[in-house]
Every structure is written in structure tokens, then in C-alpha cells.
Scaffold this motif. Structure first.
Motif, PDB file in Angstrom:
ATOM      1  N   HIS A 142     170.453  20.872  63.222  1.00 44.26           N
ATOM      2  CA  HIS A 142     171.600  20.091  63.676  1.00 44.26           C
ATOM      3  C   HIS A 142     171.341  18.585  63.642  1.00 44.26           C
ATOM      4  O   HIS A 142     172.235  17.809  63.987  1.00 44.26           O
ATOM      5  CB  HIS A 142     171.974  20.490  65.109  1.00 44.26           C
ATOM      6  CG  HIS A 142     172.876  21.674  65.182  1.00 44.26           C
ATOM      7  ND1 HIS A 142     174.196  21.651  64.775  1.00 44.26           N
ATOM      8  CD2 HIS A 142     172.660  22.940  65.618  1.00 44.26           C
ATOM      9  CE1 HIS A 142     174.739  22.830  64.966  1.00 44.26           C
ATOM     10  NE2 HIS A 142     173.836  23.641  65.475  1.00 44.26           N
ATOM     11  N   LYS A 143     170.159  18.183  63.248  1.00 43.17           N
ATOM     12  CA  LYS A 143     169.816  16.770  63.351  1.00 43.17           C
ATOM     13  C   LYS A 143     170.167  16.011  62.073  1.00 43.17           C
ATOM     14  O   LYS A 143     170.269  16.574  60.993  1.00 43.17           O
ATOM     15  CB  LYS A 143     168.318  16.624  63.672  1.00 43.17           C
ATOM     16  CG  LYS A 143     167.924  17.352  64.946  1.00 43.17           C
ATOM     17  CD  LYS A 143     168.772  16.898  66.133  1.00 43.17           C
ATOM     18  CE  LYS A 143     168.538  17.687  67.394  1.00 43.17           C
ATOM     19  NZ  LYS A 143     169.252  18.967  67.444  1.00 43.17           N
ATOM     20  N   ARG A 144     170.307  14.707  62.198  1.00 47.42           N
ATOM     21  CA  ARG A 144     170.694  13.870  61.058  1.00 47.42           C
ATOM     22  C   ARG A 144     169.530  13.632  60.098  1.00 47.42           C
ATOM     23  O   ARG A 144     169.742  13.416  58.914  1.00 47.42           O
ATOM     24  CB  ARG A 144     171.220  12.522  61.550  1.00 47.42           C
ATOM     25  CG  ARG A 144     172.567  12.597  62.255  1.00 47.42           C
ATOM     26  CD  ARG A 144     173.150  11.202  62.451  1.00 47.42           C
ATOM     27  NE  ARG A 144     174.486  11.246  63.039  1.00 47.42           N
ATOM     28  CZ  ARG A 144     174.734  11.139  64.331  1.00 47.42           C
ATOM     29  NH1 ARG A 144     173.726  11.000  65.186  1.00 47.42           N
ATOM     30  NH2 ARG A 144     175.982  11.177  64.790  1.00 47.42           N
ATOM     31  N   GLU A 145     168.297  13.638  60.609  1.00 47.82           N
ATOM     32  CA  GLU A 145     167.137  13.332  59.788  1.00 47.82           C
ATOM     33  C   GLU A 145     166.936  14.415  58.724  1.00 47.82           C
ATOM     34  O   GLU A 145     166.870  15.603  59.044  1.00 47.82           O
ATOM     35  CB  GLU A 145     165.873  13.210  60.647  1.00 47.82           C
ATOM     36  CG  GLU A 145     165.816  11.966  61.512  1.00 47.82           C
ATOM     37  CD  GLU A 145     166.658  12.076  62.777  1.00 47.82           C
ATOM     38  OE1 GLU A 145     167.352  13.115  62.932  1.00 47.82           O
ATOM     39  OE2 GLU A 145     166.630  11.151  63.597  1.00 47.82           O
ATOM     40  N   GLN A 146     166.833  13.996  57.485  1.00 44.92           N
ATOM     41  CA  GLN A 146     166.669  14.935  56.383  1.00 44.92           C
ATOM     42  C   GLN A 146     165.388  15.752  56.522  1.00 44.92           C
ATOM     43  O   GLN A 146     165.348  16.943  56.183  1.00 44.92           O
ATOM     44  CB  GLN A 146     166.672  14.188  55.050  1.00 44.92           C
ATOM     45  CG  GLN A 146     166.638  15.083  53.820  1.00 44.92           C
ATOM     46  CD  GLN A 146     167.887  15.942  53.697  1.00 44.92           C
ATOM     47  OE1 GLN A 146     168.959  15.547  54.133  1.00 44.92           O
ATOM     48  NE2 GLN A 146     167.754  17.120  53.106  1.00 44.92           N
ATOM     49  N   ARG A 167     165.987  18.679  58.787  1.00 44.12           N
ATOM     50  CA  ARG A 167     166.808  19.695  58.132  1.00 44.12           C
ATOM     51  C   ARG A 167     165.972  20.526  57.159  1.00 44.12           C
ATOM     52  O   ARG A 167     166.169  21.744  57.024  1.00 44.12           O
ATOM     53  CB  ARG A 167     167.982  19.033  57.409  1.00 44.12           C
ATOM     54  CG  ARG A 167     169.015  18.432  58.360  1.00 44.12           C
ATOM     55  CD  ARG A 167     170.074  17.654  57.610  1.00 44.12           C
ATOM     56  NE  ARG A 167     171.071  17.120  58.514  1.00 44.12           N
ATOM     57  CZ  ARG A 167     172.281  17.646  58.724  1.00 44.12           C
ATOM     58  NH1 ARG A 167     172.633  18.743  58.076  1.00 44.12           N
ATOM     59  NH2 ARG A 167     173.130  17.095  59.557  1.00 44.12           N
ATOM     60  N   ASN A 214     176.256  25.740  61.023  1.00 44.95           N
ATOM     61  CA  ASN A 214     176.682  24.347  61.182  1.00 44.95           C
ATOM     62  C   ASN A 214     178.139  24.133  60.790  1.00 44.95           C
ATOM     63  O   ASN A 214     178.865  23.400  61.469  1.00 44.95           O
ATOM     64  CB  ASN A 214     175.789  23.421  60.348  1.00 44.95           C
ATOM     65  CG  ASN A 214     174.406  23.272  60.946  1.00 44.95           C
ATOM     66  OD1 ASN A 214     174.016  24.043  61.831  1.00 44.95           O
ATOM     67  ND2 ASN A 214     173.656  22.307  60.479  1.00 44.95           N
ATOM     68  N   HIS A 215     178.565  24.763  59.700  1.00 45.47           N
ATOM     69  CA  HIS A 215     179.885  24.459  59.143  1.00 45.47           C
ATOM     70  C   HIS A 215     180.909  25.577  59.351  1.00 45.47           C
ATOM     71  O   HIS A 215     182.092  25.366  59.090  1.00 45.47           O
ATOM     72  CB  HIS A 215     179.751  24.159  57.647  1.00 45.47           C
ATOM     73  CG  HIS A 215     178.766  23.074  57.352  1.00 45.47           C
ATOM     74  ND1 HIS A 215     178.958  21.761  57.727  1.00 45.47           N
ATOM     75  CD2 HIS A 215     177.546  23.106  56.740  1.00 45.47           C
ATOM     76  CE1 HIS A 215     177.929  21.028  57.350  1.00 45.47           C
ATOM     77  NE2 HIS A 215     177.044  21.827  56.766  1.00 45.47           N
ATOM     78  N   LEU A 255     174.759  17.445  67.964  1.00 46.10           N
ATOM     79  CA  LEU A 255     173.646  16.602  67.540  1.00 46.10           C
ATOM     80  C   LEU A 255     172.680  16.291  68.675  1.00 46.10           C
ATOM     81  O   LEU A 255     171.608  15.731  68.435  1.00 46.10           O
ATOM     82  CB  LEU A 255     174.173  15.293  66.945  1.00 46.10           C
ATOM     83  CG  LEU A 255     175.002  15.410  65.663  1.00 46.10           C
ATOM     84  CD1 LEU A 255     175.534  14.042  65.252  1.00 46.10           C
ATOM     85  CD2 LEU A 255     174.175  16.005  64.537  1.00 46.10           C
ATOM     86  N   ARG A 314     169.816  16.460  71.273  1.00 48.37           N
ATOM     87  CA  ARG A 314     168.518  17.145  71.277  1.00 48.37           C
ATOM     88  C   ARG A 314     168.349  17.971  72.550  1.00 48.37           C
ATOM     89  O   ARG A 314     168.946  17.678  73.584  1.00 48.37           O
ATOM     90  CB  ARG A 314     167.380  16.139  71.116  1.00 48.37           C
ATOM     91  CG  ARG A 314     167.409  15.461  69.745  1.00 48.37           C
ATOM     92  CD  ARG A 314     166.224  14.544  69.516  1.00 48.37           C
ATOM     93  NE  ARG A 314     166.336  13.928  68.192  1.00 48.37           N
ATOM     94  CZ  ARG A 314     165.887  14.468  67.077  1.00 48.37           C
ATOM     95  NH1 ARG A 314     165.282  15.649  67.132  1.00 48.37           N
ATOM     96  NH2 ARG A 314     166.035  13.865  65.916  1.00 48.37           N
TER      97      ARG A 314
END
Length: 393
Positions: free
Chosen positions: A140-144, A147, A167-168, A318, A320
Motif C-alpha cells: 500500500h505504500k508509495r515507495e517503489q 511495492r 489495492n484496486h 496509505l 503505516r
């Protein structure tokens, strides 16, 4: 008498050092091997399910509910940025794969009986199942980089499409009849398992095909996140089979199946019977705390990175795990996830415990619940039951 000044102490996470306890889970196969070595008792190869479904519920019973106050808004940014909490999740993966490789070595050595080999597979399956939860936190995090770690954690259970569907798909359709991962009142775990596994797979493929279509990229390509996830699992299983021999393959398959069945058991209890209502425009209302079953047991929260504070997760995907909040107004499970998973395996007991709670949550009006199709005619007017579903929000 001299008055005592009102001193406000800054909030701090009293559980901070205890989050490392979550790393006890990926070491379960090592623990099993050590116990067998020390005691000579082969039954300890089954240590994983005993740990998860006997020791953890007992610890929850002894320690009770988490009484620590929710973190206040003024500390949220600093708490989110504290990398200590990230490393607690990062470290799960090397321990997870170290245990898997070690287990393959044990299976291939030929000294385990069939019962012992199965016990080690079940113990490893517990690791794989909880690894999906770790992947859930990272995915769920933005950092690639996080993921990517999420997809790696999912490879052991061959459930990489969960990254796309959860997620989607799930976060859009949660607590609606259109969501395969939201269980319905009157639906037992075993029927739900089949519906959720197949429905999640179909949904993930549809979502990925639609995403690639918008970007004018072919479905059968390296850009397809579902295919790349499945490929990662295939490569992992192929490498382990080549390295340790075909003897390990049945055990690898068994632990993978047990891993995603454990994940689906968690899905089953998180939204059982809960339903988002329609707005006047036909769309579903926004997700609120009342649409997830919560549990605030201390030990389970530590081991599962606060997955049990599920309402706040759906409101803030998003966010934590260390900043997730408990909501008293959310419907509450009578115990932690481990105990509730055991209960779900026995549908009559599950319904005896959970159906009255769901009924009370809706004030006796079960027409507002997410009903199994065979129950809809009992509680819903015909014109409502036959209405075509609107697009979820």
C-alpha cells in the motif's frame, strides 16, 4: 493545599520495542527444528499451527485489549517517518525465505517421516500466510522499493495477483455484494474460500487488462503485474526444485495453498455481513469504520502489524501500521484474528457467535446487511433484491 500543575506528557509508542515480536513468525520453521532437536519429539514439526492458534489466543486472553491511546495528530508525521517501523517489515522477508530454503533442505534430506514433512509444510504455510499480511502492509505504500518487496513476499504463496486485486479491487468494492473478498451473512468459510479465490483471480486479471488497455500496452507482456507475479512464483519453485530435487515440490505446493487459505480466512472475518448502503444517486456510501470488524488485542496486533485495526486501514490505505487507530464505534470481534479463524472453520459455531453480533450491529434490521443470495428473499423486498447493482464508488 498547594495545587499540582497539570503536566501533559508527550505521546510515545510504548510498544515500540515489541514490534520486533512480529519476526517470531517467519522463524517458526527454525523454532520447530530446534524443538525437535532438543526434545526428540517429532510432533514439534507442527509447531506453526500450535503457535498461531493456541499460544497466540492464550496470550491475547492473558494480555487483553490494547489500552494505549491512539497517536495524536501532532505526532503522526514523525511516527510515519520513523524508519525503525519499516525495518520491522523489511526484515520479515529474509527470515521468510531463509526459513523456506531451510525447510526445503529438511524435506530433501529424506530423514523426515511423512507426518513430520507435512508438519513442517503446515508450519511453513503459516509463515507464507502471514507473509501475505506483510506484503499487504508494504504493497500500500508509495515507495517503489516497498511495492517490489510486497511482490516478493507474495511469491512463496503463489498469490501475487493479490497485489492488484486488493489495492484496486477490494478497496473500491469492500463491503458490497460485488466484492469477492467481502463475506456475506449466511455464507460459510468454505463457500467463501472458493468464491474469493476464483473471484479475486478474475478481478485481478480484469483490472490489469483494463489498466494496460488504457496505456495501450499488450496484456501478454512484461508490463502485466499479474503475469510477472505468477512468473516470480514459477521461477522460485523451479529454482528450489532444481536445487533440492522433485521431492520438495509437493510440500511447496501444500504450504502455498495453506498460505493463501489463511489469508482468505482473514478476509472472511474482516467484513462478514457488513454492507455499505446506497446513496440517493445509486452509488455506494463512502467506507466508514462500521464497514469492518475490528479487534484490538495486544499480541495479535503486534504479530500482524495492526491489521486488526482494519477500519482505519480502509479509511487511510496509505497509513503505516504504527499510526493506525482504534475506533470504538467500529463493530468488534469477540477475540483476536487467530481465535476467529479457528471459529470460522466450524460454520455452526461461527454463526452462533457472529450472527447475533451482526444482527445487533444493524439493530435487528438484516435487510441492511450483506446477505448470502439464498437469504435475500427473507429480509429484502423483491424489487430491492432484483435490482441491478450500481457501479461501486
Amino acid at each position: 493545599m498547594q495545587s499540582v500543575p497539570n503536566v501533559t506528557h508527550p505521546w510515545r509508542d510504548r510498544k515500540r520495542p515489541l514490534w520486533l515480536l512480529a519476526l517470531a513468525v517467519p522463524t517458526l520453521p527454525f523454532q520447530a527444528g530446534a524443538l525437535v532437536s532438543v526434545t526428540g519429539v517429532g510432533a514439534f514439526w507442527w509447531w506453526g499451527p500450535f503457535f498461531a492458534f493456541v499460544l497466540v489466543p492464550l496470550c491475547d486472553l492473558v494480555t487483553g485489549r490494547d489500552g494505549e491511546a491512539n497517536p495524536p495528530e501532532e505526532v503522526m508525521a514523525a511516527l510515519e517517518a520513523d524508519r525503525y517501523y519499516r525495518w520491522c517489515t523489511y526484515l520479515y522477508l529474509p527470515l521468510q525465505y531463509g526459513a523456506l530454503v531451510w525447510a526445503c533442505g529438511e524435506w530433501s534430506a529424506g530423514h523426515l517421516s511423512t507426518a513430520d514433512g507435512l508438519g513442517l509444510a503446515v508450519t511453513t504455510g503459516v509463515v507464507a500466510g502471514v507473509a501475505i499480511n506483510t506484503a499487504h502492509e508494504l504493497g500500500h505504500k508509495r515507495e517503489q522499493s516497498e511495492r517490489r518487496l510486497s511482490r516478493l513476499a507474495l511469491a512463496q504463496s503463489c498469490y501475487g495477483h493479490f497485489y492488484v486485486e486488493h489495492n484496486h479491487g477490494h478497496h473500491v468494492r469492500v463491503a458490497t455484494p460485488e466484492d469477492p473478498a467481502s463475506s456475506r451473512l449466511g455464507e460459510d468459510y468454505y463457500r467463501f474460500l472458493l468464491r474469493s479465490v476464483w473471484g479475486g483471480l478474475r478481478s485481478a486479471w480484469h483490472l490489469e487488462r483494463r489498466r494496460l488497455g488504457r496505456r495501450k500496452r499488450p496484456v501478454l507482456s512484461a508490463h502485466n503485474d499479474v503475469l510477472t507475479a505468477w512468473s516470480l512464483s514459477a521461477v522460485l519453485f523451479a529454482v528450489l526444485t532444481l536445487a533440492f530435487g522433485p521431492r520438495v515440490l509437493p510440500y511447496l505446493v501444500l504450504q502455498a495453498v495453506l498460505g493463501f487459505c489463511l489469508l482468505e480466512a482473514v478476509n472472511y472475518l474482516e467484513h462478514y455481513g457488513l454492507l455499505r448502503q446506497r446513496r440517493p444517486d445509486g452509488r455506494y456510501e463512502r467506507v466508514a469504520p462500521r464497514h469492518s470488524w475490528n479487534s484490538n488485542n495486544t499480541v495479535s496486533n503486534l504479530l500482524l502489524f495492526q491489521l486488526q485495526r482494519h477500519s482505519d486501514h480502509h479509511a487511510n490505505p496509505l497509513r503505516r501500521y504504527q499510526t493506525l487507530r482504534h475506533f470504538d464505534e467500529a463493530p468488534q470481534l469477540p477475540s483476536g484474528y487467530a481465535s476467529m479463524i479457528l471459529l470460522a472453520l466450524f460454520p455452526p459455531l461461527w454463526r452462533r457467535v457472529m450472527d447475533p453480533r451482526l444482527t445487533a450491529h444493524y439493530g435487528g434490521d438484516l435487510s441492511r446487511a450483506n446477505l448470502h443470495p439464498r437469504l435475500r428473499h427473507r429480509f429484502t423486498a423483491p424489487e430491492t433484491a432484483d435490482a441491478a447493482p450500481a457501479e461501486p464508488c
